[in-house]
Design a protein around this motif. Structure first.
Motif, PDB file in Angstrom:
ATOM      1  N   GLU A 164      50.692  63.561  13.124  1.00  0.00           N
ATOM      2  CA  GLU A 164      49.774  62.565  13.647  1.00  0.00           C
ATOM      3  C   GLU A 164      49.964  62.368  15.143  1.00  0.00           C
ATOM      4  O   GLU A 164      48.999  62.208  15.880  1.00  0.00           O
ATOM      5  N   ASP A 165      51.198  62.357  15.604  1.00  0.00           N
ATOM      6  CA  ASP A 165      51.466  62.075  17.004  1.00  0.00           C
ATOM      7  C   ASP A 165      52.873  62.537  17.344  1.00  0.00           C
ATOM      8  O   ASP A 165      53.680  62.827  16.462  1.00  0.00           O
ATOM      9  N   PHE A 166      53.171  62.586  18.650  1.00  0.00           N
ATOM     10  CA  PHE A 166      54.517  62.914  19.089  1.00  0.00           C
ATOM     11  C   PHE A 166      55.490  61.802  18.684  1.00  0.00           C
ATOM     12  O   PHE A 166      55.122  60.629  18.593  1.00  0.00           O
ATOM     13  N   VAL A 167      56.735  62.195  18.457  1.00  0.00           N
ATOM     14  CA  VAL A 167      57.818  61.245  18.200  1.00  0.00           C
ATOM     15  C   VAL A 167      58.504  60.959  19.530  1.00  0.00           C
ATOM     16  O   VAL A 167      58.717  61.866  20.340  1.00  0.00           O
ATOM     17  N   ARG A 168      58.855  59.719  19.765  1.00  0.00           N
ATOM     18  CA  ARG A 168      59.604  59.352  20.974  1.00  0.00           C
ATOM     19  C   ARG A 168      60.470  58.137  20.665  1.00  0.00           C
ATOM     20  O   ARG A 168      60.063  57.252  19.910  1.00  0.00           O
ATOM     21  N   HIS A 169      61.647  58.099  21.234  1.00  0.00           N
ATOM     22  CA  HIS A 169      62.562  56.976  21.028  1.00  0.00           C
ATOM     23  C   HIS A 169      63.604  56.996  22.129  1.00  0.00           C
ATOM     24  O   HIS A 169      63.795  58.020  22.803  1.00  0.00           O
ATOM     25  N   PRO A 170      64.327  55.900  22.347  1.00  0.00           N
ATOM     26  CA  PRO A 170      65.332  55.867  23.414  1.00  0.00           C
ATOM     27  C   PRO A 170      66.441  56.877  23.176  1.00  0.00           C
ATOM     28  O   PRO A 170      66.737  57.243  22.033  1.00  0.00           O
ATOM     29  N   GLY A 171      67.065  57.322  24.250  1.00  0.00           N
ATOM     30  CA  GLY A 171      68.257  58.145  24.136  1.00  0.00           C
ATOM     31  C   GLY A 171      68.047  59.612  24.446  1.00  0.00           C
ATOM     32  O   GLY A 171      67.060  60.013  25.066  1.00  0.00           O
ATOM     33  N   GLN A 172      68.996  60.404  24.016  1.00  0.00           N
ATOM     34  CA  GLN A 172      68.998  61.845  24.239  1.00  0.00           C
ATOM     35  C   GLN A 172      69.181  62.538  22.898  1.00  0.00           C
ATOM     36  O   GLN A 172      69.674  61.941  21.945  1.00  0.00           O
ATOM     37  N   GLU A 173      68.792  63.815  22.842  1.00  0.00           N
ATOM     38  CA  GLU A 173      68.737  64.489  21.546  1.00  0.00           C
ATOM     39  C   GLU A 173      69.203  65.940  21.668  1.00  0.00           C
ATOM     40  O   GLU A 173      68.878  66.614  22.649  1.00  0.00           O
ATOM     41  N   PHE A 174      69.924  66.363  20.667  1.00  0.00           N
ATOM     42  CA  PHE A 174      70.417  67.738  20.574  1.00  0.00           C
ATOM     43  C   PHE A 174      69.931  68.341  19.274  1.00  0.00           C
ATOM     44  O   PHE A 174      69.955  67.687  18.229  1.00  0.00           O
ATOM     45  N   LEU A 175      69.462  69.573  19.320  1.00  0.00           N
ATOM     46  CA  LEU A 175      69.029  70.290  18.122  1.00  0.00           C
ATOM     47  C   LEU A 175      69.541  71.714  18.178  1.00  0.00           C
ATOM     48  O   LEU A 175      69.481  72.362  19.228  1.00  0.00           O
ATOM     49  N   THR A 176      70.036  72.204  17.049  1.00  0.00           N
ATOM     50  CA  THR A 176      70.392  73.614  16.942  1.00  0.00           C
ATOM     51  C   THR A 176      69.798  74.153  15.639  1.00  0.00           C
ATOM     52  O   THR A 176      69.718  73.433  14.639  1.00  0.00           O
ATOM     53  N   VAL A 177      69.358  75.414  15.668  1.00  0.00           N
ATOM     54  CA  VAL A 177      68.693  76.018  14.515  1.00  0.00           C
ATOM     55  C   VAL A 177      69.735  76.719  13.641  1.00  0.00           C
ATOM     56  O   VAL A 177      70.484  77.578  14.111  1.00  0.00           O
ATOM     57  N   LEU A 178      69.760  76.346  12.357  1.00  0.00           N
ATOM     58  CA  LEU A 178      70.698  76.926  11.407  1.00  0.00           C
ATOM     59  C   LEU A 178      70.068  78.056  10.598  1.00  0.00           C
ATOM     60  O   LEU A 178      70.726  79.039  10.276  1.00  0.00           O
ATOM     61  N   GLU A 179      68.793  77.892  10.252  1.00  0.00           N
ATOM     62  CA  GLU A 179      68.058  78.910   9.495  1.00  0.00           C
ATOM     63  C   GLU A 179      66.606  78.924   9.968  1.00  0.00           C
ATOM     64  O   GLU A 179      66.045  77.881  10.285  1.00  0.00           O
ATOM     65  N   GLY A 180      66.017  80.110   9.984  1.00  0.00           N
ATOM     66  CA  GLY A 180      64.614  80.228  10.347  1.00  0.00           C
ATOM     67  C   GLY A 180      64.402  80.195  11.856  1.00  0.00           C
ATOM     68  O   GLY A 180      65.310  80.487  12.638  1.00  0.00           O
ATOM     69  N   ALA A 181      63.216  79.826  12.257  1.00  0.00           N
ATOM     70  CA  ALA A 181      62.859  79.701  13.664  1.00  0.00           C
ATOM     71  C   ALA A 181      62.098  78.402  13.857  1.00  0.00           C
ATOM     72  O   ALA A 181      61.373  77.954  12.961  1.00  0.00           O
ATOM     73  N   VAL A 182      62.267  77.781  15.013  1.00  0.00           N
ATOM     74  CA  VAL A 182      61.689  76.470  15.277  1.00  0.00           C
ATOM     75  C   VAL A 182      61.001  76.478  16.639  1.00  0.00           C
ATOM     76  O   VAL A 182      61.530  77.038  17.607  1.00  0.00           O
ATOM     77  N   THR A 183      59.825  75.878  16.702  1.00  0.00           N
ATOM     78  CA  THR A 183      59.183  75.621  17.983  1.00  0.00           C
ATOM     79  C   THR A 183      59.282  74.133  18.267  1.00  0.00           C
ATOM     80  O   THR A 183      58.885  73.304  17.437  1.00  0.00           O
ATOM     81  N   VAL A 184      59.831  73.799  19.435  1.00  0.00           N
ATOM     82  CA  VAL A 184      59.928  72.408  19.867  1.00  0.00           C
ATOM     83  C   VAL A 184      58.784  72.137  20.830  1.00  0.00           C
ATOM     84  O   VAL A 184      58.677  72.785  21.872  1.00  0.00           O
ATOM     85  N   HIS A 185      57.926  71.212  20.455  1.00  0.00           N
ATOM     86  CA  HIS A 185      56.800  70.823  21.300  1.00  0.00           C
ATOM     87  C   HIS A 185      57.191  69.573  22.077  1.00  0.00           C
ATOM     88  O   HIS A 185      57.553  68.554  21.477  1.00  0.00           O
ATOM     89  N   LEU A 186      57.158  69.658  23.388  1.00  0.00           N
ATOM     90  CA  LEU A 186      57.502  68.534  24.256  1.00  0.00           C
ATOM     91  C   LEU A 186      56.262  68.134  25.047  1.00  0.00           C
ATOM     92  O   LEU A 186      55.611  68.988  25.669  1.00  0.00           O
ATOM     93  N   GLU A 187      55.947  66.875  25.029  1.00  0.00           N
ATOM     94  CA  GLU A 187      54.728  66.392  25.665  1.00  0.00           C
ATOM     95  C   GLU A 187      54.719  66.735  27.156  1.00  0.00           C
ATOM     96  O   GLU A 187      55.671  66.452  27.883  1.00  0.00           O
TER      97      GLU A 187
END
Length: 202
Positions: A131-154
């Motif tokens: 429905e919409d982008f997610v946003r919240h205070p702070g900083q975020e770390f992501l690592t891919v364990l399985e598969g492939a991921v596209t990170v969409h940043l506004e």
């Protein structure tokens, strides 16, 4: 620690916890709406177990209720103190399933953590499923364990990540994760600066 996989029962239990926390404050839905910034309809549907909340809405609700996010998953917990240690064995988590994500909230019994670690499964394969982008205070770390991921940043070009790739970014920037393969992706996410009692969101 509950690891039940029935989404309906999870939503109902989650809703009961929200309602109890709100009523313990003596607040109406309208008052919690004003304090959290969430729509009355969203809070009402969550309380009735109709919808599950995404991470950004969980953070807003926790801040509005002046409680720790862990209170949505556990009745009691231990505050993390200096020198403390907590271990999460495989399969020990609290599950929160939305239409696009399956969140596995780690260490729900540890309250007032400065970081929120989560394992997760990405069920979404197309951006239009959100429905919409997610946003919240702070900083975020992501690592891919399985598969492939596209990170969409506004406002930025999408970033494609393969197994072993990671990204670190400002969570206040609108963001979405989408599985970028034929199968669902598995990820590890760590968010910091979770609103805590008495704190205002940045």
């Amino acid at each position: 620690m509950t690891t039940a996989t029935n989404p309906d029962s999870q939503r109902l239990e989650f809703g009961r916890r929200i309602r109890r926390l709100r009523r313990e404050k003596g607040w109406t839905l309208a008052e919690l709406c004003a304090r959290s910034g969430l729509a009355i309809s969203t809070i009402s549907k969550a309380e009735r177990g109709i919808i599950a909340l995404t991470y950004d809405r969980l953070a807003l609700l926790a801040a509005g209720l002046e409680t720790d996010m862990s209170a949505f998953f556990s009745d009691t917990g231990e505050i993390f103190e200096p020198g403390s240690l907590a271990v999460a064995r495989k399969g020990e988590f609290e599950r929160q399933e939305t239409s696009n994500y399956v969140y596995e909230m780690l260490f729900p019994e540890v309250w007032h953590k400065s970081m929120q670690p989560m394992m997760g499964t990405l069920k979404a394969h197309e951006l239009h499923q959100f429905e919409d982008f997610v946003r919240h205070p702070g900083q975020e770390f992501l690592t891919v364990l399985e598969g492939a991921v596209t990170v969409h940043l506004e406002g930025r070009e999408p970033v494609r990540l393969n197994v072993g790739d990671s990204i670190y970014f400002d969570s206040a920037v609108g963001h979405l994760y989408a599985s970028d393969s034929d199968s669902d992706a598995r990820i590890l996410v760590v968010c910091d600066s979770i609103p805590r009692p008495g704190e205002k969101s940045r």
